[in-house]
Design an enzyme around this catalytic site. Sequence first.
Site, mmCIF file in Angstrom:
data_model
loop_
_atom_site.group_PDB
_atom_site.id
_atom_site.type_symbol
_atom_site.label_atom_id
_atom_site.label_comp_id
_atom_site.label_asym_id
_atom_site.label_seq_id
_atom_site.Cartn_x
_atom_site.Cartn_y
_atom_site.Cartn_z
ATOM 1 N N ARG A 41 0.766 -1.409 -0.136
ATOM 2 C CA ARG A 41 -0.118 -0.004 0.029
ATOM 3 C C ARG A 41 0.980 1.314 -0.218
ATOM 4 N NH1 ARG A 41 -5.511 -0.594 3.926
ATOM 5 N NH2 ARG A 41 -5.839 -2.745 3.461
ATOM 6 N N MET A 42 1.818 1.321 1.036
ATOM 7 C CA MET A 42 2.537 2.450 0.966
ATOM 8 C C MET A 42 3.738 2.691 -0.175
ATOM 9 S SD MET A 42 1.909 4.988 3.115
ATOM 10 C CE MET A 42 3.427 5.815 2.614
ATOM 11 N N GLY A 65 9.779 4.136 7.781
ATOM 12 C CA GLY A 65 8.252 4.575 8.427
ATOM 13 C C GLY A 65 7.847 3.286 9.038
ATOM 14 N N ASN A 70 5.513 7.989 12.196
ATOM 15 C CA ASN A 70 4.468 8.728 11.657
ATOM 16 C C ASN A 70 5.272 9.952 10.852
ATOM 17 O OD1 ASN A 70 2.249 10.377 10.420
ATOM 18 N ND2 ASN A 70 0.867 8.953 11.554
ATOM 19 N N HIS A 97 -7.188 2.016 13.412
ATOM 20 C CA HIS A 97 -6.435 1.458 12.055
ATOM 21 C C HIS A 97 -7.193 0.506 11.248
ATOM 22 C CE1 HIS A 97 -2.830 3.820 13.771
ATOM 23 N NE2 HIS A 97 -2.764 3.889 12.312
ATOM 24 N N LYS A 152 -3.558 -4.031 9.552
ATOM 25 C CA LYS A 152 -2.347 -3.623 10.315
ATOM 26 C C LYS A 152 -2.170 -4.870 11.521
ATOM 27 C CE LYS A 152 -0.282 0.222 12.868
ATOM 28 N NZ LYS A 152 0.740 0.178 12.087
ATOM 29 N N GLY A 192 2.693 2.638 15.695
ATOM 30 C CA GLY A 192 3.794 3.375 16.068
ATOM 31 C C GLY A 192 3.600 4.860 16.568
#
Length: 269
Positions: free
Chosen positions: A15-16, A101, A127, A158, A162, A168
């Site tokens: 996703r990221m 991250g 973050n 979330h 996750k 975090g």
Amino acid sequence: MEELPGIVITGVSGRMGRMLTKTVADSGKARLVAGVERAGHPWVGRDLGECLGGAPMGVPVTDDAVAAFAQAQGVLDFTAPAATVEFAALAAQARAVHVIGTTGLEAEHLAKISAAARHAVIVRAGNMSLGVNLLVRLTQKIAAALDEDWDIEVVEAHHRMKVDAPSGTALMLGQAAADGRGVSLEEAKVSGRNGITGARGRGTIGFSAIRGGDIVGEHDVIFAADGERVVLRHLATDRAIFARGALRAVLWGQGQKPGEYDMMDVLGL
């Protein structure tokens, strides 16, 4: 004309990874040189643009992180703890700025990341968003101003996928509260209450985690006393805020001295 810094994105199919790809490609401030995926992944050996369902980008997807990092000035890494530790060592060898991250890092991971930071710039944050980092600073200031008559609770939500809890970001907020009060988070932290727990201990910092649907990220810091509450809140509705922060971090890291930094450094907070 000075060449734009070359960027490698690890875990590029996630996703990221996809969001980072779009953010860097559209920025005009950096150039993508490679995407990295695990050996055996179906994207390996293909063009990243085609993997994403678009036109070719001239950016290969590879499982050879060493070769990819060797041609880069920055690495954007939102993967998993074990992979991040390995990438930290390789990025340090390549003297590339490593923006981390990844969440769920334990003490053993952090020690290895710190060792890598002796040789290269590492920017690590739970973050990357501007809003969250302002919230962290506000949390610290309010915690310093209020005594232990005020209970502190960090509540986060979330998406269902996750894998770590507390998030975090929640831990960043809890650490900020602990710093504000001048206490150890490990000693004050209370997570996952269940059953007959007894009355809340004075001075504790509580954590509650919600998982469901496609929630990008929601964080509340609650300061509760008899008769009143103060609630700080940040709602994320688009992962692009994290990608933009990561890009800002990797650009800021160019020319910095080797060491560990966070988004407070990047944002000048």
